[in-house]
Design an enzyme around this catalytic site. Structure first.
Site, PDB file in Angstrom:
ATOM      1  CB  THR A 239     -33.336 -75.810 -17.681  1.00 24.92           C
ATOM      2  OG1 THR A 239     -32.550 -76.968 -17.393  1.00 24.92           O
ATOM      3  CG2 THR A 239     -32.508 -74.834 -18.488  1.00 24.92           C
ATOM      4  CB  CYS A 240     -31.320 -74.836 -12.658  1.00 27.84           C
ATOM      5  SG  CYS A 240     -32.349 -75.976 -11.713  1.00 27.84           S
ATOM      6  N   GLY A 241     -29.506 -76.927 -12.669  1.00 30.79           N
ATOM      7  CA  GLY A 241     -28.736 -78.147 -12.451  1.00 30.79           C
ATOM      8  C   GLY A 241     -29.624 -79.355 -12.201  1.00 30.79           C
ATOM      9  N   GLY A 243     -33.303 -78.754 -11.184  1.00 24.83           N
ATOM     10  CA  GLY A 243     -34.701 -78.363 -11.112  1.00 24.83           C
ATOM     11  C   GLY A 243     -35.097 -77.549  -9.893  1.00 24.83           C
ATOM     12  CD1 TRP A 268     -25.305 -80.261 -16.821  1.00 23.00           C
ATOM     13  CD2 TRP A 268     -26.409 -79.585 -18.636  1.00 23.00           C
ATOM     14  NE1 TRP A 268     -24.462 -80.426 -17.898  1.00 23.00           N
ATOM     15  CE2 TRP A 268     -25.126 -80.013 -19.026  1.00 23.00           C
ATOM     16  CE3 TRP A 268     -27.286 -79.121 -19.609  1.00 23.00           C
ATOM     17  CZ2 TRP A 268     -24.700 -79.980 -20.355  1.00 23.00           C
ATOM     18  CZ3 TRP A 268     -26.868 -79.087 -20.928  1.00 23.00           C
ATOM     19  CH2 TRP A 268     -25.584 -79.519 -21.283  1.00 23.00           C
TER      20      TRP A 268
END
Length: 284
Positions: A239-241, A243, A268
């Site tokens: 996961t990240c901000g 994708g 996120w």
């Protein structure tokens, strides 16, 4: 580095195969809005010979309010055919962006069941630093049939991630900066809470890369996961901000032999917008 046409290839490999009739090169550059950079304009001015431009925002699910979610199968097929990319092609994806967006397009191809796809190690920056050929001419495009078989196991939605967070049956790995993970700074996108998914671990994507933007060796990658408190052999969700950089973690997991990984597409941007989802702050 060991070249692998299914994950990562060197600039030397690409130079040697540049004239292969079944090679297709993709420029997947994408920039955060705050940078003010125009990826398409930069591609038009300078790209690796015969490269096509893959617009991550345009080739996405327009039914979603979230940014650049994975495209529906029909849209992917129509766009790839129009770009002259299809069955029997070896695809090499590169970028010229700070967030190393090529891995996102590598993951998108994998999601569609296409495995003959690799990221160019070091991207356009390394290619140009070595004095290799670039051009500003658009490629000649011929329609090519493409067969797609979506691999649902490579992507996770918010419900699945919430279950994994509760059950602790996956390693949830977050590629954002430590400050964002700990909830110490505001998110770049307005309206999002700060923090991270409970039970997740923080491995900023930059720790997987060398100074020249190339990916670290499999041994160094494994050590980076372990240093972040991640068991690199367990089932994983990246996961990240939004994708994009999560796919760098996915590529790294693939490089070290972990085949049981998926990407949280909403990341996120989705999790941080739901007030009824729990968030954690501080270190994991």
């Amino acid at each position: 580095m060991q070249d692998d046409p299914k994950t990562l290839v060197s600039t030397e490999w690409l130079a040697a195969h540049l004239s292969d009739p079944d090679l297709r090169i993709i420029d997947a550059s994408w920039h955060m809005p705050a940078t003010g950079r125009d990826a398409r304009a930069e591609y038009d001015a300078c790209h690796i010979p015969n490269a096509r431009f893959f617009d991550i925002d345009a080739i996405s699910d327009k039914r979603s309010t979230l940014p650049h979610m994975a495209p529906p199968v029909e849209l992917f097929i129509s766009r790839m055919r129009a770009m002259g990319i299809g069955d029997g092609h070896q695809v090499v994806v590169y970028d010229n962006s700070d967030v190393h967006s090529a891995a996102r397009v590598w993951w998108t191809f994998r999601l569609m069941g296409k495995t003959d796809v690799a990221v160019l190690d070091g991207g356009l920056g390394k290619w140009q630093a070595e004095g290799r050929a670039v051009e500003d001419m658009p490629p000649m495009l011929r329609d090519r049939h493409i067969t797609v078989q979506r691999q649902a196991g490579l992507v996770r939605d918010v419900t699945q991630v919430a279950a994994a967070s509760k059950l602790r049956d996956h390693e949830i790995i977050d590629a954002r900066s430590p400050e964002r993970f700990r909830g110490e700074v505001e998110e770049p996108r307005p309206g999002l809470r700060s923090g991270h998914i409970p039970g997740s671990r923080n491995l900023p994507y930059g720790r997987l890369l060398n100074a020249d933007g190339t990916m670290k060796s499999p041994e160094e990658l494994r050590a980076a996961f372990e240093a972040a408190g991640v068991d690199p052999d367990r089932p994983a969700i990246t996961t990240c901000g939004s994708g994009v950089t999560a796919a760098i973690l996915s590529l790294a997991l693939e490089r070290i032999g972990n085949r049981n990984h998926s990407l949280y597409d909403g990341s996120w941007t989705e999790w941080g917008s739901f007030p009824d989802l729990n968030i954690a702050t501080g270190d994991a």
